[in-house]
Design a protein around this motif. Structure first.
Motif, PDB file in Angstrom:
ATOM      1  N   PRO A 174       0.801  -1.236   0.000  1.00  0.00           N
ATOM      2  CA  PRO A 174       0.000   0.000   0.000  1.00  0.00           C
ATOM      3  C   PRO A 174       0.834   1.286   0.000  1.00  0.00           C
ATOM      4  CG  PRO A 174      -0.274  -1.220   2.068  1.00  0.00           C
ATOM      5  CD  PRO A 174       0.536  -2.077   1.179  1.00  0.00           C
ATOM      6  N   PHE A 175       2.124   1.169   0.299  1.00  0.00           N
ATOM      7  CA  PHE A 175       2.977   2.371   0.305  1.00  0.00           C
ATOM      8  C   PHE A 175       4.235   2.132  -0.505  1.00  0.00           C
ATOM      9  CE2 PHE A 175       0.482   2.641   4.166  1.00  0.00           C
ATOM     10  CZ  PHE A 175      -0.013   3.931   4.076  1.00  0.00           C
ATOM     11  N   ILE A 176       4.778   3.218  -1.073  1.00  0.00           N
ATOM     12  CA  ILE A 176       6.026   3.086  -1.801  1.00  0.00           C
ATOM     13  C   ILE A 176       7.200   3.201  -0.813  1.00  0.00           C
ATOM     14  CG2 ILE A 176       4.973   4.000  -3.896  1.00  0.00           C
ATOM     15  CD1 ILE A 176       6.600   6.561  -3.496  1.00  0.00           C
ATOM     16  N   GLY A 177       8.392   2.934  -1.286  1.00  0.00           N
ATOM     17  CA  GLY A 177       9.580   3.051  -0.425  1.00  0.00           C
ATOM     18  C   GLY A 177      10.279   1.722  -0.218  1.00  0.00           C
ATOM     19  N   GLY A 178       9.531   0.646  -0.428  1.00  0.00           N
ATOM     20  CA  GLY A 178      10.131  -0.689  -0.371  1.00  0.00           C
ATOM     21  C   GLY A 178      10.765  -1.020   0.959  1.00  0.00           C
ATOM     22  N   LEU A 179      11.769  -1.856   0.884  1.00  0.00           N
ATOM     23  CA  LEU A 179      12.430  -2.358   2.080  1.00  0.00           C
ATOM     24  C   LEU A 179      13.123  -1.238   2.862  1.00  0.00           C
ATOM     25  CD1 LEU A 179      13.011  -5.009   3.516  1.00  0.00           C
ATOM     26  CD2 LEU A 179      15.036  -5.268   2.108  1.00  0.00           C
ATOM     27  N   VAL A 180      13.724  -0.327   2.117  1.00  0.00           N
ATOM     28  CA  VAL A 180      14.477   0.752   2.767  1.00  0.00           C
ATOM     29  C   VAL A 180      13.563   1.582   3.671  1.00  0.00           C
ATOM     30  CG1 VAL A 180      15.783   2.882   2.335  1.00  0.00           C
ATOM     31  CG2 VAL A 180      16.280   0.821   1.024  1.00  0.00           C
ATOM     32  N   ALA A 181      12.344   1.791   3.225  1.00  0.00           N
ATOM     33  CA  ALA A 181      11.405   2.595   4.025  1.00  0.00           C
ATOM     34  C   ALA A 181      11.106   1.925   5.353  1.00  0.00           C
ATOM     35  CB  ALA A 181      10.110   2.803   3.239  1.00  0.00           C
ATOM     36  N   LEU A 238      13.275   0.050   7.010  1.00  0.00           N
ATOM     37  CA  LEU A 238      14.489  -0.075   7.826  1.00  0.00           C
ATOM     38  C   LEU A 238      14.671   1.200   8.636  1.00  0.00           C
ATOM     39  CD1 LEU A 238      17.048  -1.414   5.209  1.00  0.00           C
ATOM     40  CD2 LEU A 238      15.945  -2.714   7.027  1.00  0.00           C
ATOM     41  N   ASP A 239      15.571   1.107   9.599  1.00  0.00           N
ATOM     42  CA  ASP A 239      15.850   2.289  10.377  1.00  0.00           C
ATOM     43  C   ASP A 239      17.009   3.073   9.795  1.00  0.00           C
ATOM     44  OD1 ASP A 239      15.772   4.010  12.718  1.00  0.00           O
ATOM     45  OD2 ASP A 239      17.702   3.054  13.180  1.00  0.00           O
ATOM     46  N   ARG A 240      18.091   2.394   9.479  1.00  0.00           N
ATOM     47  CA  ARG A 240      19.295   3.110   9.061  1.00  0.00           C
ATOM     48  C   ARG A 240      20.085   2.294   8.039  1.00  0.00           C
ATOM     49  NH1 ARG A 240      22.439   3.922  14.427  1.00  0.00           N
ATOM     50  NH2 ARG A 240      20.485   4.864  15.060  1.00  0.00           N
ATOM     51  N   LEU A 241      21.068   2.957   7.450  1.00  0.00           N
ATOM     52  CA  LEU A 241      21.837   2.356   6.372  1.00  0.00           C
ATOM     53  C   LEU A 241      23.296   2.210   6.776  1.00  0.00           C
ATOM     54  CD1 LEU A 241      20.421   4.668   3.557  1.00  0.00           C
ATOM     55  CD2 LEU A 241      19.518   2.468   4.297  1.00  0.00           C
ATOM     56  N   THR A 271      23.423   5.914   8.621  1.00  0.00           N
ATOM     57  CA  THR A 271      22.596   7.040   8.208  1.00  0.00           C
ATOM     58  C   THR A 271      21.123   6.615   8.212  1.00  0.00           C
ATOM     59  OG1 THR A 271      24.345   7.308   6.587  1.00  0.00           O
ATOM     60  CG2 THR A 271      22.481   8.833   6.445  1.00  0.00           C
ATOM     61  N   PRO A 272      20.259   7.394   8.848  1.00  0.00           N
ATOM     62  CA  PRO A 272      18.837   7.068   8.740  1.00  0.00           C
ATOM     63  C   PRO A 272      18.400   7.122   7.273  1.00  0.00           C
ATOM     64  CG  PRO A 272      19.202   8.575  10.535  1.00  0.00           C
ATOM     65  CD  PRO A 272      20.500   8.472   9.805  1.00  0.00           C
ATOM     66  N   PHE A 310      14.460  -7.603  13.947  1.00  0.00           N
ATOM     67  CA  PHE A 310      15.246  -7.099  15.062  1.00  0.00           C
ATOM     68  C   PHE A 310      15.435  -5.587  14.938  1.00  0.00           C
ATOM     69  CE2 PHE A 310      19.268  -5.758  16.919  1.00  0.00           C
ATOM     70  CZ  PHE A 310      19.059  -6.124  18.245  1.00  0.00           C
ATOM     71  N   GLU A 311      15.785  -5.179  13.722  1.00  0.00           N
ATOM     72  CA  GLU A 311      16.072  -3.753  13.537  1.00  0.00           C
ATOM     73  C   GLU A 311      14.850  -2.904  13.845  1.00  0.00           C
ATOM     74  OE1 GLU A 311      18.136  -2.784   9.911  1.00  0.00           O
ATOM     75  OE2 GLU A 311      17.608  -0.671  10.082  1.00  0.00           O
ATOM     76  N   ARG A 312      13.697  -3.361  13.378  1.00  0.00           N
ATOM     77  CA  ARG A 312      12.471  -2.587  13.613  1.00  0.00           C
ATOM     78  C   ARG A 312      12.092  -2.612  15.093  1.00  0.00           C
ATOM     79  NH1 ARG A 312       7.726  -2.163   9.524  1.00  0.00           N
ATOM     80  NH2 ARG A 312       8.188   0.018   9.871  1.00  0.00           N
ATOM     81  N   LYS A 313      12.177  -3.779  15.683  1.00  0.00           N
ATOM     82  CA  LYS A 313      11.775  -3.900  17.083  1.00  0.00           C
ATOM     83  C   LYS A 313      12.732  -3.133  17.996  1.00  0.00           C
ATOM     84  CE  LYS A 313       9.145  -8.168  17.411  1.00  0.00           C
ATOM     85  NZ  LYS A 313       8.227  -8.292  16.539  1.00  0.00           N
TER      86      LYS A 313
END
Lengths: 712, 327
Positions: A150-157, A159-162, A167-168, A315-318
């Motif tokens: 339902p939203f664009i941005g894919g996996l990166v959206a 995630l928290d950081r890169l 970098t967020p 894990f990253e999201r939680k």
């Protein structure tokens, strides 16, 4: 009968031609002074309008540079006759073979594909899809950007950081989204999937299905509150939710939605139904990204059984959202990767994702004890520094060894058992939480719908010939991680390639095919058919269209493996039709000759090199240039023997290095089989040789043919 | 109005097993309809006619001659030439006339080889003086008897005389024969040189289920395994000649759970049925091929006990090499 014109070029007197060269009254011989002049080019082009043309002079490698018509038959009189010191009379036989071949071959029609629709479809609105859409749209072409979620941005959206700096992702994503969605050339369709696609470069028909609708600019929080469906999507949310990317609206996750209609009562403009739509586009970009490998399948790690075993994204999201606060963590790299029971390959980015997770923990909660289990650290290029920082500055402990199992003790602590290879003993680590760095799997479904060939898990994007310069024009591209796992920076750089290809096509009125392709005679290969050539094609170019076998002119690379496979002669490669090949062999072979079928990529060049080096080899060796040893049929070899050849050589690329992946291996199978039968024909199988000759191996080529000549 | 003359038909035999004669009789009651419009003027197997009678006929007096059998001796050749002269239309009838047929496998040896085997080497032969057949023998009284000369090679009919139409199969099936007779009676004939069978491959007539991935891991002979009635023979590792064979028989063998042996011959774009079939089998053996060694491939081919006999069962004399090289 066609008239035939034979152009003779003597290369400043270097090539001596036989005297009284004549091939009957229908064959005109024209001597030219210089291959490179405009006058020569025009004379050859004019001759091609009405007649068949043979050009006798230097090797194809040179001649093809000056003339671009696949209907010209070249005779290599310089490298393979004059420069190796052979009697000019040999040229007579070579020309005769070419004449006979042309007379038995049909004309190759130049195929043009008009670019009917100056627009592109980009499948997947992750970071690769967004960047691709941005560039195509900025070049002035219409882009349909579709996203399954339902939203664009894919996996990166999500995630928290890169990595490496942590970098967020908002640094990259937010400006990109804004630029794309504000471009009037872009039409974004969320909750939309491609059902099917048909057509050819410049003219694809695509069927889409969209679930629900987008009510932009209205965000009543109550929509979310009334939704009874709670979804654990790494974090807890409802089936209707908001994600700060695009669209600026509530989106419904239709995989979880139970269609109770509560949200519609709050926002009556919402619809839960679905609609279908047909689009016409000139090019398609697959930017479907990756999926994580299902960690439940690695049963020994207890994912799904123990609540504190997480996958990397979970894990990253939680952790980033503050749902968990472990005191000690084991990060397991290569969980299920490089393992023949799970994913046999390396997913390339997981080592860095592991480092990123370790850094995230240490940045947020420095007192946490962090272990990383690894097989090999693959922190290539600049990432070595990242690895050193995490290890030395952050004090993360690295243990070399793949955990054998993960258990939970009575207190709820996780016990990770593994062998520490460096210490040479078995160890146990007791921790609060385990993060599995599982590998990635591609979105195969889209590849299959578009007929993109994959060898194993990932699509074959570029190996020798696929998508290389000699490929036929293709309107389907792959961008970002859909091809193979990449990090965000690589995706952004890689995603710039696809729009380049799309724009090149869309900016033209038509594109022309470069390589003659195989054709199926539907009078012989009818509705119900053996389909064996489909299995033989290394590219998936031969496929079923309805009930008929057909060849995709976009995907076919012209190797001829399928032609030599078809037992019924229904499948013929243009320019190398069986009838023509047999006529050529019959026309050029004299008693006692050695006929050498040499592939144009490797071995033929080795024979040319023998000429450059002024080596010599027996004069009775006559070379036939073929696209691939996979094109050599048993009929052709038998025809050579029947015409008087005392030996036959089939020479191709080194093993695993075939330009068409498996052509040389197929040739090996066919020739080994044929040798067994040759015995029954009273022909010494040792006179039939299959050799791998690389382009530099001129001396080996000379040795091989000299050896064959010594055989009776 | 004058009564239209009946069509004159001859059925001529060369080197044949006579199955083709029987095949014609297999049109059963339809034969009655045929003989209303046609008259059989010469058919040594089924009626008492003498070759001398044909010799006395005018040239082109016979409308249609069905020649069955290969040409392998001087007698076959003489008869073929005689009938050609006396007939308007010459049809190569059956696999032997079209391609040399089963007899064509004799091209793996020559006359000397055959005589040695038959008159000397077989276990049941007692021939201490090594007597061999002669084409001419004169006894003490001066009486001379002659025998036809056996050739070193077996030939298809078209190598010796001009052929107008071809009806392959071993033997041709009744529907095909009727279609041909009807065409001859009505005068509605296809262009000269036509093979009176389908253009397609046998697989196009076969309704067995095929695997998506076509490959063979092991080759079996039909008696070695229970044959699944629904599945493609090749997928079961049986050497079915279907992909290299012309359609037209209605897959009668395959329907009887027997792999196709290729008696309808190659398609019009196939120049060597055996070589093509061999190449195809080698291609689909053991995909992915990267893992195969030369030895592996050799082992598979050794599973095919007699590749030449299997792949050229009916077509050796019309193949590219035509025969085995003998010293």
């Amino acid at each position: 009968m066609h008239c035939l014109k034979v152009f003779l070029y003597d290369f400043g007197g270097e090539i001596k031609y036989p005297e009284n060269l004549s091939f009957g009254k229908d064959v005109e011989i024209i001597r030219i002074k210089d291959i490179s002049t405009e006058e020569t080019r025009k004379a050859v082009e004019k001759a091609l309008e009405t007649d068949q043309v043979i050009f006798v002079g230097p090797s194809h490698r040179i001649s093809e540079r000056f003339f671009h018509d696949p209907n010209i038959k070249y005779v290599n009189a310089r490298e393979q006759v004059a420069w190796v010191g052979h009697n000019p009379e040999k040229i007579r036989d070579l020309i005769q073979g070419s004449i006979d071949k042309l007379r038995s071959s049909s004309k190759i029609e130049k195929k043009r594909f008009p670019i009917k629709y100056k627009s592109a479809l980009v499948i997947g609105a992750g970071i690769a899809g967004l960047e691709t859409a941005r560039q195509i749209a900025n070049s002035g072409y219409k882009v349909y950007l579709i996203e399954k979620k339902p939203f664009i941005g894919g996996l990166v959206a999500r995630l928290d950081r890169l990595y490496p700096a942590g970098t967020p992702n908002s640094h990259v994503l937010y400006p990109l989204i804004n630029e794309v969605v504000s471009n009037p050339n872009v039409e974004v369709l969320v909750n939309t999937e491609m059902l099917e696609a048909d057509g050819i470069v410049g003219d694809y028909t695509v069927k889409l299905r969209t679930k629900g609708n987008v009510v932009e600019g209205k965000l009543p929080k109550k929509c979310e509150e009334v939704c009874p469906v709670v979804v654990e999507d790494k974090i807890i949310r409802k089936a209707i939710y908001y994600q700060p990317t695009y669209p600026e609206a509530y989106g419904i996750d239709f995989d979880s939605c139970n269609k109770c209609g509560n949200c519609v009562k709050v926002l009556p403009e919402l619809t839960l139904g679905e609609s279908e739509k047909t689009l016409h586009v000139g090019a398609i970009v697959v930017a479907t990204g990756l999926k994580g490998y299902d960690a439940k399948r690695i049963t020994e790690y207890g994912y799904g059984k123990y609540p504190n075993v997480f996958t990397k994204l979970e894990f990253e999201r939680k952790f980033a959202n503050g749902f968990i606060k472990p005191k000690s963590v084991v990060i397991v790299n290569c969980a299920g990767s490089r393992d023949k029971n799970h994913l046999p390959y390396c997913s390339r980015v997981c080592c860095m994702l592991g480092l990123k997770a370790a850094k995230l923990i240490k940045d947020t909660a420095p007192e946490t004890e962090v272990f990383v289990n690894y097989i090999d650290m693959r922190s290539y290029g600049i990432f070595e520094e990242f690895y050193n920082t995490v290890r030395e500055t952050y004090g993360v402990k690295f243990v070399q060894g793949r955990p054998s199992e993960i258990l939970q003790d009575a207190e709820g602590k996780l016990v990770v058992r593994c062998e520490d290879i460096l210490l040479g003993k078995n160890i146990e680590m007791k921790v609060d939480c385990v993060v599995l760095m599982t590998g990635f799997v591609p979105d195969k479904e889209t590849f299959e719908k578009l007929g993109i060939y994959s060898s194993g898990a990932y699509p074959v994007e570029y190996v020798n010939s696929t998508y290389s310069i000699d490929s036929n024009p293709r309107g389907i591209f792959i961008a970002g991680s859909a091809g193979y796992p990449k990090d965000v920076a690589e995706i952004l750089i890689n995603a710039a390639n696809a729009p380049g290809g799309v724009i090149e096509i869309l900016s033209k009125d038509y594109v022309e095919n470069k390589t003659p392709t195989a054709k199926i005679d539907s009078k012989i290969c009818a509705e119900n058919n053996c389909r064996i050539c489909i299995t033989a094609c290394p590219y998936g170019a031969v496929h079923m269209k309805g009930e008929e076998v057909t060849v995709s002119e976009e995907v076919c690379m012209g190797c001829g493996i399928c032609t030599a496979t078809c037992a019924a002669g229904a499948n013929q490669l243009e320019g190398f039709e069986e009838k023509g090949m047999l006529a050529q062999i019959g026309g050029m072979t004299k008693q006692g000759d050695i006929i050498a079928f040499m592939c144009k990529w490797s071995s033929y060049n080795a024979a040319d090199k023998a000429g450059h080096e002024r080596l010599t080899y027996p004069e009775n060796v006559k070379i036939i240039r073929i696209p691939c040893t996979g094109r050599v049929s048993s009929q052709m070899i038998l025809k050579a023997y029947e015409s008087g050849a005392k030996a036959v050589l089939v020479a191709g690329c080194p093993p695993d290095a075939c330009h068409y992946f498996t052509g040389n291996f197929k040739a090996r199978k066919r020739i080994t089989a044929l040798k067994e039968m040759l015995k029954q024909f009273g022909i010494d199988p040792a006179t039939l040789a299959l050799e791998w000759i690389g382009k530099d191996e001129s001396k080996r080529f000379v040795d091989i043919v000299t050896g064959l000549n010594g055989k009776k | 109005m004058a009564v239209k003359e009946k069509l004159k038909i001859a059925i001529c035999r060369g080197c044949t097993c006579s199955g083709c004669d029987i095949a014609i009789l297999d049109i059963h009651e339809r034969l009655l309809k045929v003989i209303e419009k046609a008259e059989i003027v010469y058919a040594p197997t089924i009626m008492d006619t003498k070759t001398e009678a044909v010799e006395k006929m005018k040239d082109r007096e016979i409308d249609v001659c069905f020649y069955h059998g290969a040409v392998r001796d001087s007698d076959n050749e003489e008869l073929a030439k005689l009938l050609r002269k006396k007939s308007k239309i010459m049809i190569a009838f059956g696999a032997c006339a079209c391609f040399g047929g089963i007899f064509g496998l004799a091209n793996t040896t020559d006359r000397k080889g055959i005589f040695e085997e038959v008159y000397k080497n077989t276990a049941s032969t007692v021939n201490p003086e090594g007597v061999m057949p002669q084409t001419k023998y004169t006894d003490k009284k001066g009486q001379t008897v002659t025998l036809p000369e056996i050739y070193d090679s077996v030939y298809p009919l078209q190598e010796k005389v001009e052929v107008d139409y071809y009806i392959p199969l071993c033997p041709p099936i009744p529907d095909q024969i009727m279609a041909c007779l009807d065409a001859a009676i009505s005068g509605n004939l296809p262009p000269k040189g036509t093979i009176l069978a389908s253009d397609k491959t046998l697989c196009s007539e076969c309704d067995r289920k095929r695997n998506q991935m076509r490959k063979i891991d092991k080759i079996h002979r039909p008696h070695e395994i229970p044959i699944d009635q629904e599945k493609c023979m090749l997928d079961q590792g049986l050497l079915c000649m279907g992909p290299a064979t012309r359609a037209g028989c209605g897959t009668i063998c395959v329907k009887a759970n027997v792999p196709c042996r290729g008696c309808n011959g190659p398609t019009r774009m196939e120049y060597d049925q055996g070589a093509n079939m061999l190449g195809m089998i080698a291609t689909i053996y053991g995909i992915p091929e990267e893992s195969l060694t030369d030895e592996d491939v050799k082992k598979v081919m050794e599973q095919i006990k007699d590749p030449l006999g299997t792949f050229y069962r009916f077509t050796l004399p019309t193949s590219i090499l035509k025969r085995t090289r003998t010293k």
